[in-house]
Design a protein around this motif. Sequence first.
Motif, PDB file in Angstrom:
ATOM      1  N   THR A  76      20.751 -58.900  -4.779  1.00 19.30           N
ATOM      2  CA  THR A  76      19.430 -59.082  -5.379  1.00 19.30           C
ATOM      3  C   THR A  76      18.555 -57.916  -4.955  1.00 19.30           C
ATOM      4  O   THR A  76      18.403 -57.645  -3.762  1.00 19.30           O
ATOM      5  CB  THR A  76      18.786 -60.392  -4.917  1.00 19.30           C
ATOM      6  N   VAL A  77      18.008 -57.196  -5.923  1.00 23.11           N
ATOM      7  CA  VAL A  77      17.168 -56.036  -5.638  1.00 23.11           C
ATOM      8  C   VAL A  77      15.800 -56.511  -5.155  1.00 23.11           C
ATOM      9  O   VAL A  77      15.111 -57.255  -5.848  1.00 23.11           O
ATOM     10  CB  VAL A  77      17.016 -55.145  -6.887  1.00 23.11           C
ATOM     11  N   ARG A  78      15.410 -56.098  -3.961  1.00 29.23           N
ATOM     12  CA  ARG A  78      14.127 -56.494  -3.391  1.00 29.23           C
ATOM     13  C   ARG A  78      13.060 -55.414  -3.582  1.00 29.23           C
ATOM     14  O   ARG A  78      11.890 -55.714  -3.788  1.00 29.23           O
ATOM     15  CB  ARG A  78      14.284 -56.789  -1.900  1.00 29.23           C
ATOM     16  N   LEU A  79      13.456 -54.147  -3.468  1.00 30.81           N
ATOM     17  CA  LEU A  79      12.493 -53.057  -3.527  1.00 30.81           C
ATOM     18  C   LEU A  79      13.162 -51.831  -4.116  1.00 30.81           C
ATOM     19  O   LEU A  79      14.329 -51.545  -3.811  1.00 30.81           O
ATOM     20  CB  LEU A  79      11.975 -52.731  -2.116  1.00 30.81           C
ATOM     21  N   VAL A  80      12.440 -51.121  -4.966  1.00 23.33           N
ATOM     22  CA  VAL A  80      12.926 -49.862  -5.538  1.00 23.33           C
ATOM     23  C   VAL A  80      12.006 -48.739  -5.071  1.00 23.33           C
ATOM     24  O   VAL A  80      10.812 -48.756  -5.355  1.00 23.33           O
ATOM     25  CB  VAL A  80      12.955 -49.916  -7.081  1.00 23.33           C
ATOM     26  N   GLU A  81      12.564 -47.790  -4.325  1.00 21.19           N
ATOM     27  CA  GLU A  81      11.810 -46.616  -3.867  1.00 21.19           C
ATOM     28  C   GLU A  81      12.183 -45.430  -4.743  1.00 21.19           C
ATOM     29  O   GLU A  81      13.312 -44.938  -4.681  1.00 21.19           O
ATOM     30  CB  GLU A  81      12.146 -46.291  -2.407  1.00 21.19           C
ATOM     31  N   LYS A  82      11.246 -44.965  -5.549  1.00 17.62           N
ATOM     32  CA  LYS A  82      11.491 -43.814  -6.417  1.00 17.62           C
ATOM     33  C   LYS A  82      10.932 -42.572  -5.757  1.00 17.62           C
ATOM     34  O   LYS A  82       9.734 -42.482  -5.485  1.00 17.62           O
ATOM     35  CB  LYS A  82      10.843 -44.046  -7.775  1.00 17.62           C
ATOM     36  N   LEU A  83      11.819 -41.601  -5.507  1.00 19.11           N
ATOM     37  CA  LEU A  83      11.421 -40.393  -4.796  1.00 19.11           C
ATOM     38  C   LEU A  83      11.539 -39.155  -5.672  1.00 19.11           C
ATOM     39  O   LEU A  83      11.644 -38.041  -5.165  1.00 19.11           O
ATOM     40  CB  LEU A  83      12.287 -40.225  -3.541  1.00 19.11           C
ATOM     41  N   GLY A  84      11.527 -39.346  -6.973  1.00 23.91           N
ATOM     42  CA  GLY A  84      11.614 -38.201  -7.877  1.00 23.91           C
ATOM     43  C   GLY A  84      13.051 -37.892  -8.231  1.00 23.91           C
ATOM     44  O   GLY A  84      13.580 -38.346  -9.235  1.00 23.91           O
ATOM     45  N   LEU A 139      17.564 -48.316  -3.620  1.00 21.45           N
ATOM     46  CA  LEU A 139      17.452 -49.741  -3.917  1.00 21.45           C
ATOM     47  C   LEU A 139      17.677 -50.513  -2.626  1.00 21.45           C
ATOM     48  O   LEU A 139      18.746 -50.417  -2.016  1.00 21.45           O
ATOM     49  CB  LEU A 139      18.496 -50.170  -4.954  1.00 21.45           C
ATOM     50  N   HIS A 140      16.677 -51.266  -2.201  1.00 20.08           N
ATOM     51  CA  HIS A 140      16.802 -52.128  -1.030  1.00 20.08           C
ATOM     52  C   HIS A 140      17.160 -53.518  -1.528  1.00 20.08           C
ATOM     53  O   HIS A 140      16.384 -54.146  -2.267  1.00 20.08           O
ATOM     54  CB  HIS A 140      15.491 -52.145  -0.239  1.00 20.08           C
ATOM     55  N   LEU A 180      21.181 -48.820  -1.505  1.00 23.07           N
ATOM     56  CA  LEU A 180      21.929 -47.934  -2.391  1.00 23.07           C
ATOM     57  C   LEU A 180      21.079 -46.716  -2.705  1.00 23.07           C
ATOM     58  O   LEU A 180      19.868 -46.838  -2.872  1.00 23.07           O
ATOM     59  CB  LEU A 180      22.260 -48.612  -3.724  1.00 23.07           C
ATOM     60  N   ARG A 181      21.730 -45.562  -2.811  1.00 16.04           N
ATOM     61  CA  ARG A 181      21.031 -44.368  -3.266  1.00 16.04           C
ATOM     62  C   ARG A 181      21.477 -44.029  -4.682  1.00 16.04           C
ATOM     63  O   ARG A 181      22.675 -43.948  -4.956  1.00 16.04           O
ATOM     64  CB  ARG A 181      21.319 -43.171  -2.358  1.00 16.04           C
ATOM     65  N   LEU A 182      20.524 -43.843  -5.568  1.00 18.74           N
ATOM     66  CA  LEU A 182      20.805 -43.436  -6.935  1.00 18.74           C
ATOM     67  C   LEU A 182      20.297 -42.023  -7.132  1.00 18.74           C
ATOM     68  O   LEU A 182      19.172 -41.695  -6.743  1.00 18.74           O
ATOM     69  CB  LEU A 182      20.117 -44.377  -7.932  1.00 18.74           C
ATOM     70  N   ASP A 183      21.115 -41.167  -7.736  1.00 15.78           N
ATOM     71  CA  ASP A 183      20.737 -39.774  -7.935  1.00 15.78           C
ATOM     72  C   ASP A 183      19.835 -39.610  -9.148  1.00 15.78           C
ATOM     73  O   ASP A 183      19.555 -40.563  -9.884  1.00 15.78           O
ATOM     74  CB  ASP A 183      21.995 -38.910  -8.084  1.00 15.78           C
ATOM     75  N   HIS A 184      19.399 -38.355  -9.374  1.00 18.34           N
ATOM     76  CA  HIS A 184      18.501 -38.030 -10.481  1.00 18.34           C
ATOM     77  C   HIS A 184      19.084 -38.526 -11.808  1.00 18.34           C
ATOM     78  O   HIS A 184      20.279 -38.430 -12.059  1.00 18.34           O
ATOM     79  CB  HIS A 184      18.302 -36.511 -10.537  1.00 18.34           C
ATOM     80  N   GLY A 185      18.240 -39.071 -12.638  1.00 22.53           N
ATOM     81  CA  GLY A 185      18.683 -39.602 -13.924  1.00 22.53           C
ATOM     82  C   GLY A 185      19.074 -41.068 -13.866  1.00 22.53           C
ATOM     83  O   GLY A 185      19.662 -41.607 -14.816  1.00 22.53           O
ATOM     84  N   PHE A 186      18.733 -41.741 -12.765  1.00 24.64           N
ATOM     85  CA  PHE A 186      19.098 -43.146 -12.610  1.00 24.64           C
ATOM     86  C   PHE A 186      18.365 -44.017 -13.632  1.00 24.64           C
ATOM     87  O   PHE A 186      17.261 -43.699 -14.068  1.00 24.64           O
ATOM     88  CB  PHE A 186      18.752 -43.628 -11.191  1.00 24.64           C
ATOM     89  N   PRO A 220      18.865 -43.602   4.509  1.00 28.02           N
ATOM     90  CA  PRO A 220      18.944 -44.909   5.150  1.00 28.02           C
ATOM     91  C   PRO A 220      20.294 -45.123   5.852  1.00 28.02           C
ATOM     92  O   PRO A 220      21.236 -44.386   5.611  1.00 28.02           O
ATOM     93  CB  PRO A 220      18.760 -45.889   3.984  1.00 28.02           C
ATOM     94  N   ALA A 221      20.339 -46.149   6.674  1.00 26.63           N
ATOM     95  CA  ALA A 221      21.505 -46.383   7.511  1.00 26.63           C
ATOM     96  C   ALA A 221      22.693 -46.879   6.705  1.00 26.63           C
ATOM     97  O   ALA A 221      22.554 -47.451   5.619  1.00 26.63           O
ATOM     98  CB  ALA A 221      21.164 -47.397   8.603  1.00 26.63           C
ATOM     99  N   MET A 222      23.866 -46.662   7.268  1.00 24.13           N
ATOM    100  CA  MET A 222      25.093 -47.187   6.691  1.00 24.13           C
ATOM    101  C   MET A 222      25.071 -48.711   6.670  1.00 24.13           C
ATOM    102  O   MET A 222      24.553 -49.356   7.584  1.00 24.13           O
ATOM    103  CB  MET A 222      26.299 -46.705   7.512  1.00 24.13           C
TER     104      MET A 222
END
Length: 379
Positions: free
Chosen positions: A307-315, A320-321, A341-347, A239-241
């Motif tokens: 405020t977290v609006r959407l969580v995209e889980k990609l494995g 976090l949007h 925000l990007r969360l790495d594996h194990g989030f 996603p964009a900066m």
Amino acid sequence: MAIVEYQQASRIYDPSRPPAVNRVSLTVTDGEFLVLVGPSGSGKSTAMRMLAGLEPIDEGSVLIDDVDVSELRARDRDVAMVFQSYALYPNMTARQNMAFALQNLKLPKAEIDQQVQRAAAMLELEPLLDKKPSQMSGGQRQRVAMGRSIVRNPKVFCMDEPLSNLDAKLRVSTRAQIGSLQRELGVTTVYVTHDQTEAMTMGDRVAVLKEGVLQQVDEPTHLYEHPGNTFVAGFIGSPAMTLIDGATVTSDGRAQLGPGHGMDLGLPREHVAKTTDQVIVGVRPESWEIVGGADGASDGQESLPLTVRLVEKLGGEAFLHCHARETESMTAAVRGHQLVLRLDHGFKDIAPDSTIHVRPKPGSSMFFHPENEINLEYL
């Protein structure tokens, strides 16, 4: 192989409007894979078609190996084109499509057969040589279109969004195939795409265009880590900066979200004199760290509430949007009020509609001038 030069080249459709391509100066080195990238209407396809001879050059010039080709017909430029739409003859087999241009050159049949067989072997097309386009998948048709260009052994390849009609999985495999094929052939290549992921993974260098104006040309990693301005920073990366307008530069040289906000954004000392009392801050999705939940930062330091609006889980990762929430101490504003925000594996699982507090990781922020929006590194 060849060197391509754009020298203040412009394409003007309507004199009452800004040029579609505006005084572009750019050199593509011998054997280089250069990607032209930008949003729709940025002039990237027009710039490539000017090189191929499919669009006139209204100002400036385009050179191939120091020869001005601006007035030459397309057929005389020794440039091969791969289109988005394949453009294959439906009544011909793959073999006949690939051989057609060589037959027009009246080359000996043995030489034509050799060139077609060589290209077919490189593209793994041997089983398809006697099939017509209607009997092929989209990816196979695109490979035949590429083979038709390869057999000509041109000085320059021009590829205009050749993968956009393919499904996601096929795009990835074909992308890798084009890259390895170009390295094997060593032919100077200009590749147009609106997909910045393609640009970052395929190009030796990437040229970013906006409204016909060249914004920056650089190697993909350097472009990502050192964007020249806020447009390049926001366009390159998915996603964009996140861009934060109106961050305050304090008297002691710190950048904060407001005069009453204690979070230090890490403005380098050498950048303080390059800006005013404000600065635009850029933070990549992977450069945020979560420091607390609804009660605030766990260490008591100031942070940015979201405020977290959407969580995209990609494995292996998650995005976090979030919606940026303003506070009384903030004068700065997140552009568009949206932050990813990007969360790495194990989030740790985070539920939508929950509140989190975040800060940029130390040394990860980028800073841009509030007026011209140029990266302070380049001022």
